[in-house]
Design an enzyme around this catalytic site. Structure first.
Site, PDB file in Angstrom:
ATOM      1  N   CYS A 122       0.833  -1.200   0.000  1.00  0.00           N
ATOM      2  CA  CYS A 122       0.000   0.000   0.000  1.00  0.00           C
ATOM      3  C   CYS A 122       0.872   1.255   0.000  1.00  0.00           C
ATOM      4  O   CYS A 122       2.004   1.251   0.479  1.00  0.00           O
ATOM      5  CB  CYS A 122      -0.911  -0.001   1.219  1.00  0.00           C
ATOM      6  SG  CYS A 122      -2.120   1.352   1.239  1.00  0.00           S
ATOM      7  N   ASP A 124       0.298   3.745   1.770  1.00  0.00           N
ATOM      8  CA  ASP A 124       0.211   4.310   3.118  1.00  0.00           C
ATOM      9  C   ASP A 124       1.609   4.593   3.667  1.00  0.00           C
ATOM     10  O   ASP A 124       2.495   3.735   3.626  1.00  0.00           O
ATOM     11  CB  ASP A 124      -0.527   3.323   4.026  1.00  0.00           C
ATOM     12  CG  ASP A 124      -0.963   3.941   5.342  1.00  0.00           C
ATOM     13  OD1 ASP A 124      -0.085   4.454   6.069  1.00  0.00           O
ATOM     14  OD2 ASP A 124      -2.165   3.899   5.661  1.00  0.00           O
ATOM     15  N   ARG A 126       2.662   4.706   6.552  1.00  0.00           N
ATOM     16  CA  ARG A 126       3.020   3.912   7.727  1.00  0.00           C
ATOM     17  C   ARG A 126       3.493   2.511   7.363  1.00  0.00           C
ATOM     18  O   ARG A 126       3.913   1.746   8.232  1.00  0.00           O
ATOM     19  CB  ARG A 126       1.807   3.820   8.676  1.00  0.00           C
ATOM     20  CG  ARG A 126       1.330   5.159   9.191  1.00  0.00           C
ATOM     21  CD  ARG A 126      -0.051   5.071   9.808  1.00  0.00           C
ATOM     22  NE  ARG A 126      -1.069   4.789   8.813  1.00  0.00           N
ATOM     23  CZ  ARG A 126      -2.380   4.710   9.083  1.00  0.00           C
ATOM     24  NH1 ARG A 126      -2.796   4.892  10.328  1.00  0.00           N
ATOM     25  NH2 ARG A 126      -3.258   4.447   8.134  1.00  0.00           N
ATOM     26  N   HIS A 181      -2.463  -4.355   5.228  1.00  0.00           N
ATOM     27  CA  HIS A 181      -2.093  -3.794   6.524  1.00  0.00           C
ATOM     28  C   HIS A 181      -3.314  -3.309   7.288  1.00  0.00           C
ATOM     29  O   HIS A 181      -4.408  -3.138   6.731  1.00  0.00           O
ATOM     30  CB  HIS A 181      -1.107  -2.645   6.348  1.00  0.00           C
ATOM     31  CG  HIS A 181      -1.693  -1.417   5.713  1.00  0.00           C
ATOM     32  ND1 HIS A 181      -2.218  -0.370   6.444  1.00  0.00           N
ATOM     33  CD2 HIS A 181      -1.856  -1.084   4.413  1.00  0.00           C
ATOM     34  CE1 HIS A 181      -2.675   0.560   5.619  1.00  0.00           C
ATOM     35  NE2 HIS A 181      -2.464   0.156   4.373  1.00  0.00           N
ATOM     36  N   CYS A 184      -6.369   0.344   6.918  1.00  0.00           N
ATOM     37  CA  CYS A 184      -6.159   0.766   5.531  1.00  0.00           C
ATOM     38  C   CYS A 184      -7.284   1.699   5.071  1.00  0.00           C
ATOM     39  O   CYS A 184      -8.453   1.315   5.054  1.00  0.00           O
ATOM     40  CB  CYS A 184      -6.088  -0.453   4.618  1.00  0.00           C
ATOM     41  SG  CYS A 184      -5.792  -0.047   2.880  1.00  0.00           S
TER      42      CYS A 184
END
Length: 304
Positions: A122, A124, A126, A181, A184
């Site tokens: 992803c 993302d 993080r 994850h 999300c």
């Protein structure tokens, strides 16, 4: 045709020579007055422009801000902190501690790459596969997108399947790992859709995450009794399995899997308690079920 060549006439003696001198003096005086008038006009024009600038600055201060010396300063710099300076220091640390200490490795990588893994993760901030899995440069060919989705072959070109084509056909990777994850946002958007069959949306996010609509559907069927947050968590893992099934829709991927040259894996990173789940698609059990929407897995492990 008339002769256009200039005719030079000698000036007469006596008073005419004096008149010529007088005319020259008058011309010089006239030129001086014109020059002075021009200077006055320029000064007046300059004062007018300055007055216009002052008026413009009063009426719209934003117009004058465009010529300030600090016009190129970023928001971080004006607040006394430059995030790129911090990034620069981290880069220099990398160069000193990683690059120069492993110079031979980086020289080999400058010539070619032969990664063992392709990772689909992803976007993302993080979720950083290189950090959480300790992957060094040259180990993994990576693509990151919203919700770590793999569209099916029939969906047409995208940056994800372009990367897949290069990784499998050119780099000859041995493993493809799709990592989902916790928390999300892309999956949350998918699960929040009222009607996942609508395809006339102008939202780029909606038009992308709709790739995972089968994961959404199966989640609603299997976890309808759970809370919305729990359904999202279920879908975060289910969407990874759907992406593994979508990988098999690419003929050149399925061929390599069937020959034993390529393995497809799923992973789930929970950054709330820092755990990682990993599993592998069982190709022959999956195709033997005769249902393209059902996946068989093997080698599940839990890292904590």
């Amino acid at each position: 045709m008339a002769n256009l060549a200039p005719t030079f006439v000698s000036p007469p003696s006596g008073s005419c020579r004096g008149s010529l001198r007088t005319s020259r003096i008058s011309a010089i005086k006239l030129q001086g007055r014109e020059t002075e008038q021009t200077r006055l006009n320029l000064g007046s024009s300059s004062r007018k422009k300055q007055g216009l600038r002052r008026n413009a600055s009063k009426e719209n201060p934003g117009l004058m801000q465009g010529i300030r010396k600090d016009e190129f300063k970023t928001a971080e710099q004006t607040e006394g902190y430059d995030s790129f300076n911090d990034m620069k220091q981290r880069f220099l640390t990398f160069k000193e501690k990683k690059y120069l200490e492993n110079l031979e490795l980086y020289r080999r990588l400058a010539q070619s790459q032969a990664p063992e893994f392709m990772v689909i993760a992803c976007a993302d901030s993080r979720v950083c596969p290189s950090v959480i899995l300790g992957m060094e440069p040259g180990e993994a060919f990576m693509v990151r997108n919203v919700a770590n989705l793999v569209p099916p072959f029939e969906s047409g070109p995208s940056e994800t399947n372009a990367a897949l084509e290069f990784a499998v056909n050119s780099l000859k990777v041995k493993n493809i790992l799709v990592i989902g994850h916790s928390c999300c946002g892309g999956i949350h958007a998918l699960m929040s859709m009222e009607n996942a069959d609508e395809d006339n949306s102008s939202s780029f996010i909606r038009n992308w995450v709709i790739v995972g609509k089968n994961a959404r559907l199966s989640t609603r069927e299997a976890a309808s009794h759970l809370s919305f947050d729990q359904q999202c968590r279920h879908c975060e893992k289910e969407s990874v399995n759907r992406s593994l099934l979508n990988l098999l829709t690419y003929p050149w991927i399925e061929e390599q899997v069937m020959r034993g040259n390529l393995s497809l894996h799923g992973g789930y990173y929970d950054f709330i308690d820092c755990t990682f789940e990993k599993w592998t698609l069982d190709y022959y059990k999956t195709i033997s079920r005769g249902n393209k929407d059902m996946i068989a897995i093997k080698g599940r492990s839990f890292w904590s």
